[in-house]
Scaffold this active site. Structure first.
Site, PDB file in Angstrom:
ATOM      1  N   GLY A  48       0.852  -1.177   0.000  1.00  0.00           N
ATOM      2  CA  GLY A  48       0.000   0.000   0.000  1.00  0.00           C
ATOM      3  C   GLY A  48       0.886   1.223   0.000  1.00  0.00           C
ATOM      4  N   GLU A  49       0.479   2.247   0.687  1.00  0.00           N
ATOM      5  CA  GLU A  49       1.257   3.488   0.776  1.00  0.00           C
ATOM      6  C   GLU A  49       1.786   3.617   2.204  1.00  0.00           C
ATOM      7  OE1 GLU A  49       3.314   6.565   0.834  1.00  0.00           O
ATOM      8  OE2 GLU A  49       2.727   5.729  -1.110  1.00  0.00           O
ATOM      9  N   SER A  50       3.089   3.437   2.377  1.00  0.00           N
ATOM     10  CA  SER A  50       3.675   3.363   3.720  1.00  0.00           C
ATOM     11  C   SER A  50       3.495   4.651   4.523  1.00  0.00           C
ATOM     12  CB  SER A  50       5.157   2.985   3.644  1.00  0.00           C
ATOM     13  OG  SER A  50       5.881   3.941   2.918  1.00  0.00           O
ATOM     14  N   CYS A  80       6.180  -5.252   0.546  1.00  0.00           N
ATOM     15  CA  CYS A  80       6.293  -3.951  -0.108  1.00  0.00           C
ATOM     16  C   CYS A  80       6.228  -2.808   0.917  1.00  0.00           C
ATOM     17  CB  CYS A  80       5.247  -3.825  -1.210  1.00  0.00           C
ATOM     18  SG  CYS A  80       5.641  -2.573  -2.441  1.00  0.00           S
ATOM     19  N   ARG A 107      13.249   2.891  -1.451  1.00  0.00           N
ATOM     20  CA  ARG A 107      11.821   2.976  -1.751  1.00  0.00           C
ATOM     21  C   ARG A 107      11.599   3.227  -3.243  1.00  0.00           C
ATOM     22  NH1 ARG A 107       7.454   4.554   0.630  1.00  0.00           N
ATOM     23  NH2 ARG A 107       6.592   6.466   1.166  1.00  0.00           N
ATOM     24  N   ILE A 134       5.407  -4.201  -7.749  1.00  0.00           N
ATOM     25  CA  ILE A 134       4.618  -3.016  -8.096  1.00  0.00           C
ATOM     26  C   ILE A 134       5.180  -1.825  -7.316  1.00  0.00           C
ATOM     27  CG2 ILE A 134       2.337  -1.949  -8.110  1.00  0.00           C
ATOM     28  CD1 ILE A 134       1.186  -4.835  -8.079  1.00  0.00           C
ATOM     29  N   ARG A 135       5.804  -0.892  -8.023  1.00  0.00           N
ATOM     30  CA  ARG A 135       6.461   0.253  -7.373  1.00  0.00           C
ATOM     31  C   ARG A 135       7.246  -0.222  -6.144  1.00  0.00           C
ATOM     32  NH1 ARG A 135       2.657   4.404  -5.531  1.00  0.00           N
ATOM     33  NH2 ARG A 135       4.531   5.621  -5.236  1.00  0.00           N
ATOM     34  N   HIS A 170       4.847  -9.054  -4.197  1.00  0.00           N
ATOM     35  CA  HIS A 170       3.494  -9.296  -3.683  1.00  0.00           C
ATOM     36  C   HIS A 170       3.036 -10.728  -3.970  1.00  0.00           C
ATOM     37  CE1 HIS A 170       2.370  -5.070  -2.853  1.00  0.00           C
ATOM     38  NE2 HIS A 170       3.212  -4.798  -3.822  1.00  0.00           N
ATOM     39  N   GLU A 172       0.789 -12.325  -2.560  1.00  0.00           N
ATOM     40  CA  GLU A 172      -0.669 -12.398  -2.407  1.00  0.00           C
ATOM     41  C   GLU A 172      -1.390 -12.155  -3.734  1.00  0.00           C
ATOM     42  OE1 GLU A 172       0.190  -7.990  -1.857  1.00  0.00           O
ATOM     43  OE2 GLU A 172       1.224  -9.888  -1.442  1.00  0.00           O
TER      44      GLU A 172
END
Length: 187
Positions: A48-50, A80, A107, A134-135, A170, A172
């Site tokens: 997600g967005e840390s 991630c 990052r 992903i990013r 990821h 998952e």
């Protein structure tokens, strides 16, 4: 049956729940402090967005209870953004993280969304598995007590330090459940 808490503030938490349930684990979502107080055998910190996650962890008074539990030995798996939350250092960023794992992270190491990719690579103790980045960050430095589990294109993408497991990718998002099984076996 193992009972796994999944941080559900944002990000790909439902997919983690699905993989763990496929393996017979019970899952429940952590959205507020009351949720955290339920008995648990492990914790998943999803992608997600840390920076958003850290802000919400502080706002919801979850930051210190989660950090203390991890330092106390609670098994945790971070993917991630979860890796970034656990890292002691992130290049060129202030230190407002859980900072429980002795790794330094770069990052968005593969660039923006267009730098996302899929590959197959080996993970120590598991074998070859699909990996979706992903990013993604990667680990560029580990402490003496950190076991490197996977390297892709010269960069560390999976590691373990005692009760803490992290991946840049990821699992998952793929049908392969072996990384989640590895985590359950740590408990």
């Amino acid at each position: 049956m193992k009972k796994i808490a999944v941080l559900a503030l944002q990000g790909a938490f439902i997919e983690h729940e699905q993989r763990l349930q496929q393996l017979g684990a019970e899952t429940f979502e952590i959205r507020q402090l009351d949720d955290w107080n339920h008995p648990k055998d492990g914790l998943v910190l999803p992608g997600g967005e840390s920076t958003t996650m850290i802000k919400l962890l502080h706002d919801l008074n979850l930051f210190f209870p989660i950090r203390d539990a991890i330092l106390g030995g609670l098994p945790v798996y971070g993917t991630c953004a979860g890796l970034i939350l656990l890292a002691k250092e992130v290049e060129e960023e202030p230190a407002d993280r859980l900072a429980t794992m002795d790794v330094t992270v770069k990052r968005n190491a593969y660039g923006r969304q267009l730098g996302s990719f899929h590959t197959v690579a080996s993970v120590k103790g598991i074998g070859d598995i699909p990996m979706t980045f992903i990013r993604a960050p990667y680990i560029n430095k580990v402490g003496n007590n950190v076991d490197i589990l996977s390297v892709v294109n010269g960069h560390i993408v999976a590691a373990q330090q005692e009760n803490q497991l992290v991946t840049s990718f990821h699992p998952e998002l793929d049908s392969e459940v072996s990384v989640h099984q590895y985590f359950l076996d740590m408990i």
